[in-house]
Design an enzyme around this catalytic site. Structure first.
Site, PDB file in Angstrom:
ATOM      1  N   LYS A  53       0.840  -1.204   0.000  1.00  0.00           N
ATOM      2  CA  LYS A  53       0.000   0.000   0.000  1.00  0.00           C
ATOM      3  C   LYS A  53       0.875   1.254   0.000  1.00  0.00           C
ATOM      4  O   LYS A  53       0.612   2.209  -0.728  1.00  0.00           O
ATOM      5  CB  LYS A  53      -0.926  -0.014   1.233  1.00  0.00           C
ATOM      6  CG  LYS A  53      -2.029  -1.066   1.118  1.00  0.00           C
ATOM      7  CD  LYS A  53      -2.761  -1.312   2.432  1.00  0.00           C
ATOM      8  CE  LYS A  53      -3.719  -2.500   2.314  1.00  0.00           C
ATOM      9  NZ  LYS A  53      -4.329  -2.901   3.583  1.00  0.00           N
ATOM     10  N   GLN A  97      -4.006  -1.651  10.015  1.00  0.00           N
ATOM     11  CA  GLN A  97      -3.976  -2.982   9.390  1.00  0.00           C
ATOM     12  C   GLN A  97      -4.495  -4.052  10.359  1.00  0.00           C
ATOM     13  O   GLN A  97      -4.035  -4.138  11.500  1.00  0.00           O
ATOM     14  CB  GLN A  97      -2.533  -3.302   8.954  1.00  0.00           C
ATOM     15  CG  GLN A  97      -2.390  -4.596   8.175  1.00  0.00           C
ATOM     16  CD  GLN A  97      -3.091  -4.578   6.815  1.00  0.00           C
ATOM     17  OE1 GLN A  97      -3.059  -3.577   6.101  1.00  0.00           O
ATOM     18  NE2 GLN A  97      -3.739  -5.670   6.459  1.00  0.00           N
ATOM     19  N   ASP A 120     -10.694   2.711   4.878  1.00  0.00           N
ATOM     20  CA  ASP A 120     -10.954   1.270   4.783  1.00  0.00           C
ATOM     21  C   ASP A 120     -12.456   0.986   4.768  1.00  0.00           C
ATOM     22  O   ASP A 120     -12.884  -0.121   4.455  1.00  0.00           O
ATOM     23  CB  ASP A 120     -10.329   0.527   5.983  1.00  0.00           C
ATOM     24  CG  ASP A 120      -9.105  -0.290   5.571  1.00  0.00           C
ATOM     25  OD1 ASP A 120      -8.926  -0.514   4.359  1.00  0.00           O
ATOM     26  OD2 ASP A 120      -8.335  -0.694   6.467  1.00  0.00           O
TER      27      ASP A 120
END
Ligand code: NAP
Length: 293
Positions: A53, A97, A120
């Protein structure tokens, strides 16, 4: 034989489009989109995902910040980091994450993220706004699938869409998106899960079949009708003596035999998987341009 839905190609194309837009923003003296990622602990897979990412951000000209924290970080310490990221005016969006170490409650952290920066799309406010068809950040995998259907101009209105799997990150949001009054959407949706009896009766009625259950080669040719559009989300890594690495990735669909009946199909790898990063970058650009809030 089905036409391949090439997620790798579309992901590259989207990233190139964003790169051009960021370059224009830069030239006009605008604010460069800034994504931050929080990585707690040393999980190998999470390191790889976060690394990819951050690299993608660099490639397209975004600013990126990686916040690396020790495995021993407490929930309270992480909540303070999150609070800091919420307040940092330069950071447009960030991700924490998952999965987090066992002593940290994932949901508590997700709910502490400012929904304005929730690129997200996991915050309950983001999920609620999706359900209400309001502007929001869609979670990466469903957003990626929506992009693929759009870019391949797959007709969805009036179709019967069957989704296998009801996870919060894939199946459930996909069922909501395919049922909404928008494109892609306007489908009649059947959401199947492990307690669904006679699954095949449902899959045989699907014009569009979205498969996300995590069981390699589960969907076979006898379960689908001719002309079906198949989106295979599953990724299972299995040992193989036929590859150099000793591993092979399998989707949830028995590709060759189902592709012979389908009109469109996503391969594994190279289908839905590569779209995840493109989705995150699109969400970050949206956040930076204040398109959602
Ligand atoms: P998950 O959380 O394990 O959910 C699996 C779902 O499948 C559950 O709803 C489960 O039902 C259902 N299921 C299990 N066995 C079934 C059966 N025999 N018949 C019908 N339904 C069944 O999985 P996930 O996180 O959604 O991921 C699914 C797959 O997609 C995995 O292979 C994962 O690696 C992959 N994935 C890929 C991407 C990507 O970028 N390509 C992203 C995310 C996930 P219950 O709810 O009743 O248990």
């Amino acid at each position: 034989m089905a036409e391949l839905i090439d997620g790798k190609k579309i992901s590259t194309l989207i990233q190139e489009e964003i790169r051009v837009e960021v370059s224009a923003i830069k030239n006009n003296g605008g604010k460069i989109p800034h994504l931050a990622a929080v990585l707690v602990g040393n999980d190998g897979a999470s390191e790889t995902y976060v690394g990819a990412k951050v690299k993608a951000c660099e490639n397209i000209g975004f600013k990126s910040t990686l916040v690396r924290l020790a495995e021993s970080t407490t929930e309270q310490e992480l909540l303070m980091i999150v609070e800091g990221l919420n307040k940092d005016a330069d950071i447009d969006g960030y991700i924490v994450q998952l999965p987090l170490p066992k002593h940290i409650n994932d949901q508590k952290i997700i709910e502490a993220i400012d929904p304005k920066k929730d690129v997200d799309g996991f915050h309950p406010q983001s999920v609620g706004r999706m359900a209400l068809n309001l502007p929001t950040y869609l979670p990466a995998t469903p957003f990626g699938i929506v992009q693929l259907l759009e870019r391949y101009k797959i007709e969805t209105a009036g179709k019967h869409c069957v989704v296998i799997g009801r996870s919060h990150i894939v199946g459930s949001p996909m069922s909501i998106l395919m049922a909404r009054n928008a494109y892609p959407g306007n489908c009649t949706v059947t959401l199947c899960h492990s307690r669904t009896p006679n699954l095949k009766e449902h899959t045989l009625k699907a014009d569009i079949l979205i498969v996300a259950l995590g069981k390699p080669e589960f969907v076979t040719a006898d379960m689908v009708k001719d002309g079906v559009v198949v989106v295979d989300v599953g990724i299972t890594r299995m040992t193989s003596d036929k590859t150099k690495s000793g591993f092979k990735l399998f989707g949830d669909v028995k590709f060759d035999e189902v592709a012979a009946k389908a009109s469109f199909i996503t391969p594994v790898p190279g289908g839905v998987g590569p779209m995840t990063i493109a989705s995150l970058l699109m969400n970050t650009l949206k956040a930076s341009k204040k398109e959602v809030y």
